[in-house]
Structure formats: C-alpha cells, structure tokens
Write an enzyme that holds these catalytic residues in place. Structure first.
Site, PDB file in Angstrom:
ATOM      1  N   GLU A  18       0.857  -1.186   0.000  1.00  0.00           N
ATOM      2  CA  GLU A  18       0.000   0.000   0.000  1.00  0.00           C
ATOM      3  C   GLU A  18       0.898   1.242   0.000  1.00  0.00           C
ATOM      4  O   GLU A  18       1.163   1.826   1.052  1.00  0.00           O
ATOM      5  CB  GLU A  18      -0.917  -0.031   1.226  1.00  0.00           C
ATOM      6  CG  GLU A  18      -1.802  -1.280   1.281  1.00  0.00           C
ATOM      7  CD  GLU A  18      -2.484  -1.473   2.626  1.00  0.00           C
ATOM      8  OE1 GLU A  18      -2.301  -0.610   3.515  1.00  0.00           O
ATOM      9  OE2 GLU A  18      -3.187  -2.487   2.797  1.00  0.00           O
ATOM     10  N   GLY A  45       0.537   4.326  -1.159  1.00  0.00           N
ATOM     11  CA  GLY A  45      -0.155   5.570  -0.854  1.00  0.00           C
ATOM     12  C   GLY A  45       0.656   6.847  -0.808  1.00  0.00           C
ATOM     13  O   GLY A  45       0.994   7.449  -1.821  1.00  0.00           O
ATOM     14  N   TYR A  78       0.009  14.950  14.747  1.00  0.00           N
ATOM     15  CA  TYR A  78       1.053  14.066  15.244  1.00  0.00           C
ATOM     16  C   TYR A  78       2.462  14.581  14.990  1.00  0.00           C
ATOM     17  O   TYR A  78       3.376  13.816  14.688  1.00  0.00           O
ATOM     18  CB  TYR A  78       0.908  12.632  14.722  1.00  0.00           C
ATOM     19  CG  TYR A  78       0.382  12.447  13.324  1.00  0.00           C
ATOM     20  CD1 TYR A  78      -0.836  11.800  13.129  1.00  0.00           C
ATOM     21  CD2 TYR A  78       1.083  12.887  12.210  1.00  0.00           C
ATOM     22  CE1 TYR A  78      -1.333  11.599  11.856  1.00  0.00           C
ATOM     23  CE2 TYR A  78       0.592  12.679  10.935  1.00  0.00           C
ATOM     24  CZ  TYR A  78      -0.617  12.032  10.769  1.00  0.00           C
ATOM     25  OH  TYR A  78      -1.112  11.829   9.500  1.00  0.00           O
ATOM     26  N   CYS A 136      -8.206  29.240  15.909  1.00  0.00           N
ATOM     27  CA  CYS A 136      -8.236  29.568  17.335  1.00  0.00           C
ATOM     28  C   CYS A 136      -7.852  28.351  18.176  1.00  0.00           C
ATOM     29  O   CYS A 136      -8.667  27.791  18.915  1.00  0.00           O
ATOM     30  CB  CYS A 136      -9.625  30.080  17.717  1.00  0.00           C
ATOM     31  SG  CYS A 136      -9.704  30.751  19.386  1.00  0.00           S
ATOM     32  N   GLU A 137      -6.620  27.908  18.020  1.00  0.00           N
ATOM     33  CA  GLU A 137      -6.048  26.791  18.771  1.00  0.00           C
ATOM     34  C   GLU A 137      -4.557  27.046  18.950  1.00  0.00           C
ATOM     35  O   GLU A 137      -3.875  27.436  17.996  1.00  0.00           O
ATOM     36  CB  GLU A 137      -6.229  25.460  18.029  1.00  0.00           C
ATOM     37  CG  GLU A 137      -7.654  24.985  17.879  1.00  0.00           C
ATOM     38  CD  GLU A 137      -8.229  24.416  19.165  1.00  0.00           C
ATOM     39  OE1 GLU A 137      -7.461  24.209  20.131  1.00  0.00           O
ATOM     40  OE2 GLU A 137      -9.457  24.179  19.197  1.00  0.00           O
TER      41      GLU A 137
END
Length: 312
Positions: A192, A194, A235, A262-263
C-alpha cells in the site's frame, strides 16, 4: 493497482469515479465498524479485511462461507510518532497473536475462507527490510490458514521530510521482496504505497498575514492553518517551509509559522530558519501532496486552501 478504502463512503467515491472498476480491485478495511458495514462490503463482493475478532464472535452468520483477509497485529510497530504506529498493544489495529487460537476455531466452525493475511507496522518507515520482515511473519502463519494466497504487507513507505534526510532505499525493498518471492512463489504480495507516491508531488502555498514577537520568540502568521494541513498539529509531522518571496536569501530569523485557527496547536512549523519575512510573502510548505485536502476541515468556519492540479 487497487484501492484500499476504510469506509463505505470511500468505496462509493471510488465507484463513482471509476464506475467500471472490477470489485476485486477494491480492498475494504473497516476498523471498529458497525455490523452493517461488513454486510455492505460482503454484498458488494470486494475484498474484505477483518482486523478484530469481535465481529466473528458476535455476528458469525454474516461471515460464514465467505472469503476474508485477516489483519494480524505483529506486536511490533514503527513510525515517526505514536499516533502513526499501527501495531503493538498501544495501537487499536489488528488481531493480536494471543487471539490466534480462537480465530482459527471460529474460522473452522463457520467455514470461513481466509484467502489473505495483512500486517501494517506504521507510517514514515525508512527501514528497507520492514516489508520483507512482515512477509516472513505472515508466511509463518499460513500453516493455520492453508487457503491463503495473498500477503498484504501494508504501507508506511517513508519519504524525506527534512533537508538532507536519507531516502528510503526502495531498490533494497525490491531486492528483499524478490528474494522472498523466490522462496515463496505461491502467494501474491500486496503493498500500500499511498503517501509514498504523492507526498512530494504537492506543496501548500500560503501568504504571510502578520508577524509578532514575544520576547525572543518570533511568530510568522499565514492565511492557512490546521484546517488545511492538520498533520503537524495531529502528530507532530515535520513539513519543510520555504519563503518563496525571498528565495535564496540568507536565513536570518528563527520563527514559529502559525495559522489563523483559534487553537494553540495551530502551528505549521516551530523554530524554522527563514529569511527576513514580511507581510504578503508567499511561503511553501513541502510534502503536502498526501493527507492534506483529504483531512482538511471547515474548523472555525474557515475554508481550507483551494486544491489545484498541474500537468506537465
């Protein structure tokens, strides 16, 4: 080439784009899904991966006499962050080795045809032997499942994230898998790839909106944030950042590149060396060709960046 889908919506999307696709080219791999999703996958006739023993315990009638691919947890994961490690007791994926005996009992009891075994260690892996190791592990389990004809070795093929990082030696991956095939010629090997295929094919271009200093810390604000590219916030993924408007200029500042969401976690990159940067400069965020638009959102009701395709 086939398409791995992890939800009925992804399956429907593939079939909408490719209405004539053979059902065997779709691999449906749900995780902690409700019963009806497994029923839909079986009804469609695509390859279905089962990564937990719970469905066989609770709903054996829907799997009886069916062909299945079983995802096994090898017990050892790899990856650049704990959230991308997909094996081991701290990961939610796969059937652990201690359930193998019960799995075999349920398979025999309900006449389930296990035609494939699947293992996936994680993402961002640059150990060229990883996939041959998975092949050897899955091969060792074929004694329990004599109908197996597919070994799905998963993905996680890493790409360089930082300047100067070594590339995955893909030729060594090929050599190791060819050696395995020479010893075990009666199975098909699936991978896979990807993100490995598309990550470096895309960049995220943003415009500097404001600059701020707080003591010795410098912030460069841009018009895109975690609503467009969530990987750094999710992450801790590293994406190289260049100031296109000052290309080739001396890197004279160190700044955190942030977005408008807003973080506090809305950070595209921390401690990045950049040329003297001004409002209106264009920044390029690299390796953004995978898991960008597909993971974007309308958080804070801010639309994610527009996606443009260019063909040479």
């Amino acid at each position: 080439m086939g398409f791995e889908c992890v939800s009925p919506q992804e399956v429907a999307h593939v079939r909408e784009i490719l209405p004539s696709i053979e059902k065997e080219r779709i691999l449906f791999t749900p995780n902690f899904a409700p019963r009806h999703e497994y029923e839909e996958g079986i009804a469609l006739g695509c390859n279905l991966t089962l990564d937990a023993i719970f469905p066989l315990r609770m709903w054996p009638e829907i799997f009886a006499n069916q062909k299945l691919i079983i995802r096994i947890d090898t017990g050892k994961g790899k990856g650049h962050h704990k959230y991308v490690v997909t094996a081991g007791s701290q990961s939610k994926f796969g059937i652990p080795p201690q359930d193998l005996e019960e799995l075999c009992t349920l398979v025999d009891k309900h006449n389930i045809h296990v035609v494939g075994l699947h293992a996936h260690a994680g993402s961002g892996i640059r150990d060229a032997q990883n996939w041959a190791e998975k092949a050897e592990y899955l091969q060792s389990l074929r004694v329990h499942f004599p109908e197996v004809e597919i070994l799905n070795l998963g993905g996680g093929f890493g790409v360089p994230e930082r300047p100067g990082e070594d590339r995955l030696k893909i030729d060594e991956v090929n050599v190791s898998l060819q050696a395995f095939r020479a010893m075990v010629p009666d199975v098909s090997l699936w991978i896979e790839p990807g993100r490995y295929l598309v990550a470096e094919a895309g960049v995220l271009v943003s415009k500097v909106t404001q600059l701020k200093s707080k003591g010795e810390r410098v912030y460069v604000g841009t018009d895109v944030g975690m609503n467009t590219l969530i990987r750094p916030a999710l992450y801790g993924a590293y994406h190289h950042i260049e100031n296109l408007s000052k290309w080739g200029k001396k890197r004279s500042i160190v700044a955190d590149v942030v977005g408008p969401i807003c973080e506090s976690g809305d950070v595209l990159g921390r401690g990045r060396a950049l040329p003297e940067t001004q409002n209106g400069d264009l920044l390029a965020v690299g390796t953004a060709g995978a898991y960008g638009r597909s993971m974007s959102s309308q958080y804070n009701l801010r639309a994610p960046a527009q996606e443009l395709w260019f063909e040479e």
